[in-house]
Design a protein around this motif. Sequence first.
Motif, mmCIF file in Angstrom:
data_model
loop_
_atom_site.group_PDB
_atom_site.id
_atom_site.type_symbol
_atom_site.label_atom_id
_atom_site.label_comp_id
_atom_site.label_asym_id
_atom_site.label_seq_id
_atom_site.Cartn_x
_atom_site.Cartn_y
_atom_site.Cartn_z
ATOM 1 N N ASP A 66 0.526 -1.200 -0.375
ATOM 2 C CA ASP A 66 -0.169 0.403 0.190
ATOM 3 C C ASP A 66 1.303 0.933 0.583
ATOM 4 O O ASP A 66 0.450 2.620 -1.116
ATOM 5 C CB ASP A 66 -1.078 0.066 1.030
ATOM 6 C CG ASP A 66 -1.798 -0.727 0.749
ATOM 7 O OD1 ASP A 66 -1.988 -1.603 -0.051
ATOM 8 O OD2 ASP A 66 -2.994 -1.399 2.298
ATOM 9 N N ARG A 99 -7.994 1.363 -4.212
ATOM 10 C CA ARG A 99 -7.147 1.645 -5.104
ATOM 11 C C ARG A 99 -7.638 2.301 -5.827
ATOM 12 O O ARG A 99 -7.935 3.879 -6.577
ATOM 13 C CB ARG A 99 -6.484 0.489 -5.756
ATOM 14 C CG ARG A 99 -5.560 0.051 -4.864
ATOM 15 C CD ARG A 99 -4.355 -1.325 -6.340
ATOM 16 N NE ARG A 99 -5.030 -1.972 -7.199
ATOM 17 C CZ ARG A 99 -4.666 -3.010 -7.444
ATOM 18 N NH1 ARG A 99 -4.749 -4.047 -7.142
ATOM 19 N NH2 ARG A 99 -5.344 -2.933 -9.134
ATOM 20 N N ALA A 357 -0.350 -2.199 -10.808
ATOM 21 C CA ALA A 357 -0.270 -2.911 -9.375
ATOM 22 C C ALA A 357 1.418 -3.209 -9.069
ATOM 23 O O ALA A 357 0.791 -2.985 -8.071
ATOM 24 C CB ALA A 357 -1.614 -2.351 -8.895
#
Length: 521
Positions: A66, A99, A357
């Motif tokens: 994260d 996200r 990501a």
Amino acid sequence: MLRIAHVPVSCAVLLLAWTMALPAQDTSTDVSSETAKMQAMAARIDELVQTRLDREKATAAPLATDGEFIRRAYLDLVGNLPTVAQTRAYLDSDAPDKRQQLIAQLIKSPAYPTHLANTWRALVLEPSDDPQRLQNEQGLQLWLRGKFSQNVRYDRLVEEFLTATQGSDGPGYFYASQDLKPELLASETSRIFLGLQLECAQCHDHPFDRWKQQDFWGLAAFFAQLERPGNDNVIGLGRFDIVDRDMGEVTIPETDQVVPPAFPGSKADYASLGGTRRQQLAIWMVSRDNPYMPRRAVNWAWAHMMGRGIVHPADDMSPQNLPSHPELLDELTDYFIRSGFDLQLLLQTIAITDTYARSSEAVSDSEAPPELFARMAVKSLTPEQLYDAFLKVGLLKTDVTMMQQDGQRIQFVARLRTASKDRTFFDTGMPQALAVMNGPPVSTATSPETSGLLKALSAPFLTDEQRLNVLFLAAYSRPPYPDELKRYQEFLQTAEPGQQSAALGDVLWVLANSAEFMLNH
């Protein structure tokens, strides 16, 4: 033939686009439906990338942490680091779609158009370390920011750029920086908006590509009728107006052969539509006769987010330079066109993919080649990003006037500006590194007397662990690892009485000069 010779060029462009049956923009107001389409396209991107990985028997990196993701998303979409509070809120959130929520929030931020304008100004103009030239670029910077803040259709942005005349609040500085030379304007506009490297055909037919000398000078002819009002040289005066004359031609070098305007790789003829030559070029640029413009925009967006294009280099999309994922480029281009050339939506779609990501860390000794996008590319921060990062973590004095801040920023950017437009290529040399490590602003701002962050951390009720957590969250968007926490706690405990704040300044200096701080990973 549709008669639009006396219609303003922006209207003419859109009318012509409609008559040529460009896919229409979906005007549905169903937000959930639009979100579903975006998510479907993001899933399709991941599918196509994974298919290639499977075919090559390559292993994809796991998703980034994260902390890694929020830092990356902030740098790519708004050009700056998140605050400690923003990072903590994201790390503490357990929302399954956090996200996507973060990306949507960043796209709506006023910092988004500012960062995109910075990025495009660097794309459009050659690098310079001259503070005066950097100051002159601000007109183009403000013009770009206005277009991106309104989310103007990309085809409309290209059309307005190509036909601009009022330079003080538009792209006039771009034309002035090329001295209004048709050959330079042809070379740069083809690179920026078409992804074609035509300059090799300037003196002779391209030795490795389809482009002939006639192609290059045919494009240059669209810029052959430009001049500054009164033929004044205004390059240093902050105003860069240009006008279109009704005369002026180009010839093949060392010959008397006049070359008429012609579109690269196309036999389309819009001369009967009237208007200036640049208006005719703009009409072709946004028509379906031009297969290059939307593909170049998509490849730029992918390179901006992923560190390298589907075609690499991103501005060399010749038929000889094949895409790594042809089907992905085709489908993303179709998606971009059907969205109404919505560049903001395109960036948002790429940003919510699992491909974007992924961690930047290698997962095996036999690392997959970068064109497979098995992991995120590591990108250097731009000078503007690095300056703003220093500002965010308190390494710049804030008790100065706005004029002083602007001057300091221009000087800083000039010292760290590099020639390469590829952010995965690290060409910052030792002089630039030493300027950052030993000179202002870092050398003066890591002391408790000048750093606002260190002053805040001097509160007696804070523990060393809490202080270190704040420093790491500010610099890296993550808390310190256990070994880091132990090492820096031991260092702080060795500080002489009354020197704890100075020791914290030393920690901040180390963090700010690390690769983890200066890279987007």
